[in-house]
Scaffold this motif. Structure first.
Motif, PDB file in Angstrom:
ATOM      1  N   ARG A   8       0.840  -1.206   0.000  1.00 23.83           N
ATOM      2  CA  ARG A   8       0.000   0.000   0.000  1.00 23.83           C
ATOM      3  C   ARG A   8       0.875   1.255   0.000  1.00 23.83           C
ATOM      4  O   ARG A   8       0.575   2.231  -0.695  1.00 23.83           O
ATOM      5  CB  ARG A   8      -0.924   0.016   1.215  1.00 23.83           C
ATOM      6  N   LYS A  12       1.126   4.143  -2.811  1.00 27.48           N
ATOM      7  CA  LYS A  12       0.850   5.529  -2.420  1.00 27.48           C
ATOM      8  C   LYS A  12       1.986   6.458  -2.839  1.00 27.48           C
ATOM      9  O   LYS A  12       1.744   7.599  -3.245  1.00 27.48           O
ATOM     10  CB  LYS A  12       0.645   5.602  -0.903  1.00 27.48           C
ATOM     11  N   GLU A  16       1.192   9.632  -5.153  1.00 29.65           N
ATOM     12  CA  GLU A  16       1.442  10.988  -4.657  1.00 29.65           C
ATOM     13  C   GLU A  16       2.657  11.640  -5.302  1.00 29.65           C
ATOM     14  O   GLU A  16       2.897  12.830  -5.111  1.00 29.65           O
ATOM     15  CB  GLU A  16       1.629  10.960  -3.132  1.00 29.65           C
ATOM     16  N   ALA A  22       3.639  11.059   0.020  1.00 35.80           N
ATOM     17  CA  ALA A  22       2.949   9.859   0.492  1.00 35.80           C
ATOM     18  C   ALA A  22       2.885   9.833   2.012  1.00 35.80           C
ATOM     19  O   ALA A  22       1.874   9.445   2.602  1.00 35.80           O
ATOM     20  CB  ALA A  22       3.655   8.608  -0.030  1.00 35.80           C
TER      21      ALA A  22
END
Length: 307
Positions: A8, A12, A16, A22
């Motif tokens: 995850r 991210k 981002e 992130a």
């Protein structure tokens, strides 16, 4: 290593555009994000991301891995959402981005009603600086008769509130530049441009509908405006109008308080500016978490009632 958590975090970072971004989005330290991605690369024994002082990019292996990671995370989220939708009461935090501070106040004033319906729900509100910044579980967006065209085709949208458009300016500006008496007068005024057509882009032409019942029936007025400022963010235009920069066209729900207090004055009230619609948007998903569905249902009905 919690591999799912690391996956995850890895996704991210790419979403981002950087480790620090992130970390801010996930409310953790940048060092923790860097370490988790490094641990993942160590576990896989391969580099996933090219790092430099200016930018980062995926390696070819990282690109392929990211596609699989997104698929895995989506299936996991849908599995959890299916359970959530069938056996749990709505609970937890729902992140909602809004296009203007006034919309945040509008939503905030109705939170007691939401809390009465769902005691376990909490909202986290973020004012988006532009439509591109709208994210979270649900995004509220201003558009015209259609939802903003910049949305992903798979996005689910619901019209939650319609607001008439209002042309207005500060008393200071009107004292200096005069009060327009007919639409053509706008051509000699400074007009602050908003995306009045709902397309997400500003336009130098304002289309005003004629007064109701006018005889003979007048056509709409197409006014090519002069603008010292255009912006997609309504709060920017609102502040500029309060400061006396020019005449602005914004949803009534954003300017009604300033008009009631005399800080802004409506002009050309007989002519109708384009109306705005507030849309609630969320990514298309097979299973929607109960908390998100509850907030979407509340937005579709709760915003139309008085607080």
């Amino acid at each position: 290593m919690d591999r799912l958590h690391s996956m995850r975090v890895f996704a991210k970072v790419i979403d981002e555009g950087g480790f620090a971004a992130a970390a801010r989005a996930m409310d953790v330290s940048a060092a923790a994000v860097t370490r988790l991605v490094a641990d993942l690369e160590s576990h896989l024994e391969v580099r996933l991301i090219h790092r430099s002082t200016r930018r980062l990019s995926l390696t070819p292996t990282g690109q392929g891995y990211l596609e699989r990671v997104r698929s895995i995370l989506k299936q996991l989220d849908e599995a959890e959402a299916q359970v959530d939708a069938t056996v749990r009461a709505p609970q937890g935090v729902v992140k909602v981005s809004v296009p203007a501070a006034a919309v945040a106040r509008l939503l905030g004033s109705r939170l007691p009603a939401l809390q009465q319906q769902h005691r376990g729900l909490d909202l986290s509100l973020k004012v988006a600086d532009s439509p591109a910044d709208a994210d979270g579980d649900i995004a509220l967006l201003l558009g015209g008769s259609n939802a903003p065209s910049t949305l992903d085709p798979d996005t689910v949208t619901r019209a939650v509130l319609r607001s008439p458009g209002v042309l207005c300016a500060s008393p200071r500006y009107l004292e200096r530049a005069g009060v327009p008496q007919r639409p053509a007068d706008l051509q000699r005024h400074d007009c602050l441009l908003a995306p009045l057509d709902g397309s997400g882009s500003t336009t130098p032409t304002w289309r005003l509908a004629p007064p109701e019942g006018s005889k003979p029936a007048a056509p709409p007025a197409e006014i090519k405006t002069n603008s010292p400022l255009s912006a997609q963010h309504p709060d920017t235009l609102y502040a500029a109008a309060l400061g006396g920069l020019g005449i602005v066209g914004l949803p009534a729900l954003l300017v009604e308080d300033a008009i009631a207090e005399g800080r802004l004055v409506p002009v050309l009230q007989a002519w109708a500016a384009p109306a705005f619609t507030l849309y609630a948007a969320m990514p298309s998903r097979k299973f929607v978490p109960a908390r998100t569905r509850a907030v979407m249902d509340f937005l579709a009905h709760g915003l139309k009632t008085d607080a």
